[in-house]
Design an enzyme around this catalytic site. Structure first.
Site, PDB file in Angstrom:
ATOM      1  N   TYR A  41      45.740  33.257  37.205  1.00 56.86           N
ATOM      2  CA  TYR A  41      47.125  33.559  37.550  1.00 56.86           C
ATOM      3  C   TYR A  41      47.660  34.816  36.877  1.00 56.86           C
ATOM      4  CZ  TYR A  41      47.158  28.743  39.285  1.00 56.86           C
ATOM      5  OH  TYR A  41      46.889  27.594  39.949  1.00 56.86           O
ATOM      6  N   ILE A  42      46.967  35.330  35.894  1.00 59.83           N
ATOM      7  CA  ILE A  42      47.489  36.485  35.156  1.00 59.83           C
ATOM      8  C   ILE A  42      46.569  37.684  35.349  1.00 59.83           C
ATOM      9  CG2 ILE A  42      48.741  35.131  33.443  1.00 59.83           C
ATOM     10  CD1 ILE A  42      46.416  35.398  31.556  1.00 59.83           C
TER      11      ILE A  42
END
Length: 885
Positions: free
Chosen positions: A124-125
């Site tokens: 997600y990052i």
């Protein structure tokens, strides 16, 4: 048959004892394992400041770098080509580097070092290299390469880092048999220190933490083994009963900090009403106190009993030449800066070689085309002949070249396209050669002045990347906080005098005082014994307890007055003593140790009071005087083990108090230490004066608040304070302030009518501000006027404030200073204050008489400020001292 064989084997093993020694395996295998953990996992290298996993992450990010963000999961997967461990260790290491906001440009939820919240999952990052990392970490031409763990890839032995990165980021690691903890330092200060080292100047480095806070680095010891750094949260009082924590110590989070505060509250160490955590991008923890709690004392208690104060022990261990070495941060910076200098020099040398090679071929190309040497190869039929023809054609024109023409140069000339030859411009070719000569000259100049070049390199880093990297941690020397002085005493202490027990569970017996579980209790018994013991539920001291109190270490103000009988029918002795230090749970005999000794009279005096008592003797034999007075002020204060002075050799019937005592101790001299902003009696800072029990301090703050306080050594002062001095009741305070509603400056003089109240003496308007304040008797102010357009500036005015306005109430508006526009107001030296003639006469008569006794102090003496309390003759009332706590 099979059963017989098995039985025979079992019998054989039972009869045979075999000893397997593992010493050799332990030495070899364990040493290999320890070396691996130290060199390949836990300890950073001195060259680039990276642990192996961090170095591999940065190398992978460079492999993938195209200027855009990459999923962290993708970077982790790519790093696994180089790193022999799983994705979890790589991901955690990458998050730690990213949270330092120096090398990785992050996107998404990367966690919060303030709250301790974890980063989102790697899928997600996103991340990419920062511009700073691209500038200082990579130089492929200088990098030494090695095979990765599986032999499929090339990875750097060390990255050519041109910055003291290890000190900027810090490092922590636990290996086998050793550990390392290098604290982070300030980006800008590291650059300044590197520049100073290059210039041969001295420098000092102190840690700077991303969480801010306040640090005491007096024992930092250059980050070497044995040093220690104390870090405190930044706590301030925002309202009367509200404290705010806005910065936290390094190594803690708001969650762990709040938990420690709640635990201290549950254990009774501190007392809070409620706590709020409003932390987002910045820390904000609000602590609401009960109305009867002192904010100053609570702040000290937070430092003493919670994670609001932490202590870190630095340990500078780095890898040098494949061995762990312990260094101080100054030596680390020197080595890093020297390494940077070496790398910059190598880069310049490589660039010089490349430029000279470009110049060499550009010159050859011009000769080859301008002299049409390419026509000499038209009749050649072999490759060797072509090479030979070009070589012969070049020889007359290459004397000015810096090296010999080789075969590779000639081959390159043969590769020039016909189109390029047809469009060849001699002027442009010469301009290119001239430009290369200029660059070569510049690089040679940098090499000749390599130190200046390195200094300019560091200055450029500071200019390009230094914005917003100012110091976050305030450096300050801390006072040690004694836990017993700031703990909340929420437990009650009881005593059973007859049976000889003290404790917190004896609720049916006599109440003594409030206490805490970390307090010590001092007890005296009727047979002249003394003991100090820790507060407990029930402790036996000895029968017939005559005095119980909380024991204060190093307390020289509490004086014990005692008369005892030496043995059965023996003489009576008097003694005065203080108890400053003892061994806990040891019984001390305050008499001479004879059987039958007993205490006839005993008092504990918190401010050294010395009373007068009447001694009644038993009527026996030829005694004529059966009653006489004993003045304790005539008895010297000595140690607790002294024998004392003889009172009488006759039998004492009783001793009664005749006259309350007055203090025989000197007034306490108090200093203010500006560095730690605390009061002290250790002669540090500015002397505020000599204080008796009833004396107070005057405090005036920049926001126009005035108050008087007891001079307790635990009081905290902030940067808003503008005046701190001994309060003289009849001495007026003069102030000039801006009144926004009137748009004028006003002057006022007032006295403090209610010393126990904190009052604001300027307007409550948010734009109102205090221009200046003075406690001089005859203050003088200078007014500097603003110059009107097209007119001459009005001359400055000097105003005697005492003549300008009389003393009025603290809430009075005051008198308008001027109607003109004011540029500046300055406080000048005050006028000399002359006491009235009558006071002068009284003083002169006293001086001429030669009498050393203190004369009566008049109101005029107080106003003049000329009265000094003599050290030897001064006394104070019999009330408890303000300094007992």
């Amino acid at each position: 048959m099979e059963e017989n064989l098995e039985g025979a084997q079992e019998e054989q093993f039972e009869n045979k004892e075999e000893l397997i020694r593992v010493t050799g395996m332990y030495k070899d295998w364990f040493l290999d394992y320890a070396s691996y953990v130290i060199l390949e996992r836990a300890v950073p290298a001195i060259e680039d400041g990276f642990k192996p996993v961090q170095r591999r992450i940065m190398h992978s990010m460079k492999d993938l770098d195209d200027g855009r963000y990459n999923k962290v999961a993708n970077i982790v997967g790519h790093t696994m080509q180089y790193h022999p461990h799983g994705d979890a260790s790589i991901g955690d290491a990458m998050v730690q580097v990213g949270q330092k906001e120096l090398l990785i440009d992050t996107q998404g939820n990367w966690g919060n070092i303030l709250t301790g919240d974890r980063a989102a999952a790697p899928r997600y990052i996103e991340a990419r290299l920062s511009k700073f990392a691209l500038e200082v970490l990579y130089s492929p031409k200088l990098t030494e390469w090695q095979l990765s763990y599986d032999g499929r890839k090339q990875e750097p032995v060390n990255l050519p880092v041109k910055f003291p990165l290890l000190l900027a980021q810090g490092a922590e690691g636990i290996a086998v048999g050793l550990s390392t903890r290098i604290l982070p330092h300030n980006f800008l200060e590291l650059i300044e220190a590197s520049i100073n080292h290059l210039r041969g100047k001295s420098f000092k480095l102190f840690p700077d933490f991303p969480t801010g806070g306040i640090a005491d680095i007096s024992n930092y010891n250059d980050g070497k083994r044995g040093g220690r750094v104390r870090i405190r949260a930044k706590i301030s009082q925002v309202e009367k009963n509200t404290l705010a924590i806005t910065e936290i110590p390094y190594g803690t989070t708001t969650t762990s900090l709040i938990d420690s505060i709640l635990k201290a509250n549950d254990k009774g160490k501190i007392k809070i009403k409620k706590i709020e955590d409003n932390t987002a991008a910045e820390v904000e923890i609000l602590i609401h106190l009960p109305s009867n709690m002192s904010p100053d004392r609570t702040i000290d208690a937070l430092y003493a009993f919670t994670q609001c104060e932490n202590s870190l022990a630095p340990l500078g261990c780095v890898i040098i030449d494949h061995k762990p070495i312990f260094l101080g941060v100054s030596e680390v910076l020197r080595r890093s800066t020297d390494h940077t200098l070496h790398l910059l020099q190598k880069e310049l040398e490589i660039k010089l070689d490349e430029l000279e090679e470009q110049w060499h071929f550009a010159s050859l190309e011009r000769i080859f085309i301008e002299n049409r040497i390419y026509r000499d190869i038209e009749e050649e039929e072999t490759w060797e002949g072509v090479i030979q023809a070009i070589d012969e054609g070049l020889k007359p024109h290459t004397k000015h070249l810096k090296r010999e023409v080789n075969e590779d140069d000639i081959v390159r000339l043969t590769e020039i396209r016909i189109k390029r030859i047809s469009k060849f411009d001699i002027d442009k070719a010469q301009q290119k050669i001239d430009a290369l000569e200029g660059e070569i000259a510049q690089v040679k100049h940098h090499l000749d002045h390599i130190v200046d070049f390195a200094v300019n390199y560091f200055k450029k880093l500071k200019k390009d990347y230094g914005e917003g990297r100012e110091r976050k941690t305030e450096l300050r020397i801390f006072d040690d906080i004694e836990a017993t002085k700031v703990v909340i005493r929420n437990t009650k202490l009881y005593v059973n005098r007859a049976e000889g027990f003290v404790g917190t569970s004896l609720k049916k017996n006599e109440y003594v005082t409030d206490c805490s579980d970390i307090d010590d209790v001092i007890c005296f018994t009727a047979d002249g014994k003394m003991m100090v013991t820790k507060v407990d539920s029930k402790t036996f001291i000895g029968k017939d307890i005559i005095h119980v109190a909380i024991f204060k270490k190093k307390d020289k103000r509490t004086i014990y007055n005692m008369v005892y009988q030496d043995g059965k029918g023996g003489k009576s002795y008097v003694k005065r003593f203080a108890v400053t230090s003892v061994t806990r749970d040891r019984e001390y005999d305050l008499t001479q140790g004879k059987k039958g000794s007993k205490v006839l009279y005993f008092t504990a005096n918190p401010n050294g009071e010395a009373e007068v008592v009447t001694v009644f003797l038993r009527q026996m034999g030829s005694i004529r005087k059966v009653k006489f007075d004993l003045d304790f002020s005539e008895v010297l204060i000595k140690g607790r083990n002294v024998k004392g002075n003889i009172v009488t050799k006759y039998s004492v019937k009783r001793i009664e108090l005749k006259e309350e005592g007055v203090s025989t101790l000197k007034p306490r001299r108090i200093w203010f230490d500006e560095t730690v902003k605390r009061l002290n009696v250790d002669e540090r800072g500015e002397l505020l004066g000599e204080f008796k029990g009833e004396d107070r301090l005057l405090v005036i703050t920049q926001d126009g608040v005035v108050k008087t306080i007891k001079p307790e050594l635990t009081t905290r002062f902030d940067d808003e304070m503008v005046i701190l001095e001994k309060w003289v009741k009849d001495k007026p305070i003069s102030a000039i302030y801006w009144e926004p509603e009137k748009e004028r400056y006003y002057v006022k003089r007032f006295l403090i009518d209610n010393p126990d109240r904190e009052e604001k003496f300027i307007s409550d308007h948010e734009d109102s501000f205090l221009e200046l304040v003075s406690t001089d008797y005859l203050p003088v102010a200078e007014i500097v006027y603003t110059k009107p357009k097209g007119k001459e500036r009005r001359e400055n005015d000097e105003i005697n404030i005492e003549e300008f306005i009389s003393v009025k109430g603290i809430k009075a508006l005051g008198n308008q200073l001027t109607t003109e526009k004011v540029n500046q107001i300055n406080l000048l030296d005050p006028l000399p204050y002359e006491p009235e003639e009558e006071a002068k006469a009284e003083n002169s008569e006293s001086d001429e008489s030669g009498n050393n006794e203190a004369s009566e102090v008049t109101g005029e003496d107080l106003k003049s400020g000329t009265i000094k309390t003599p050290d030897d003759n001064s006394t104070s009332g019999g009330q408890p001292s303000l300094f007992d706590n």
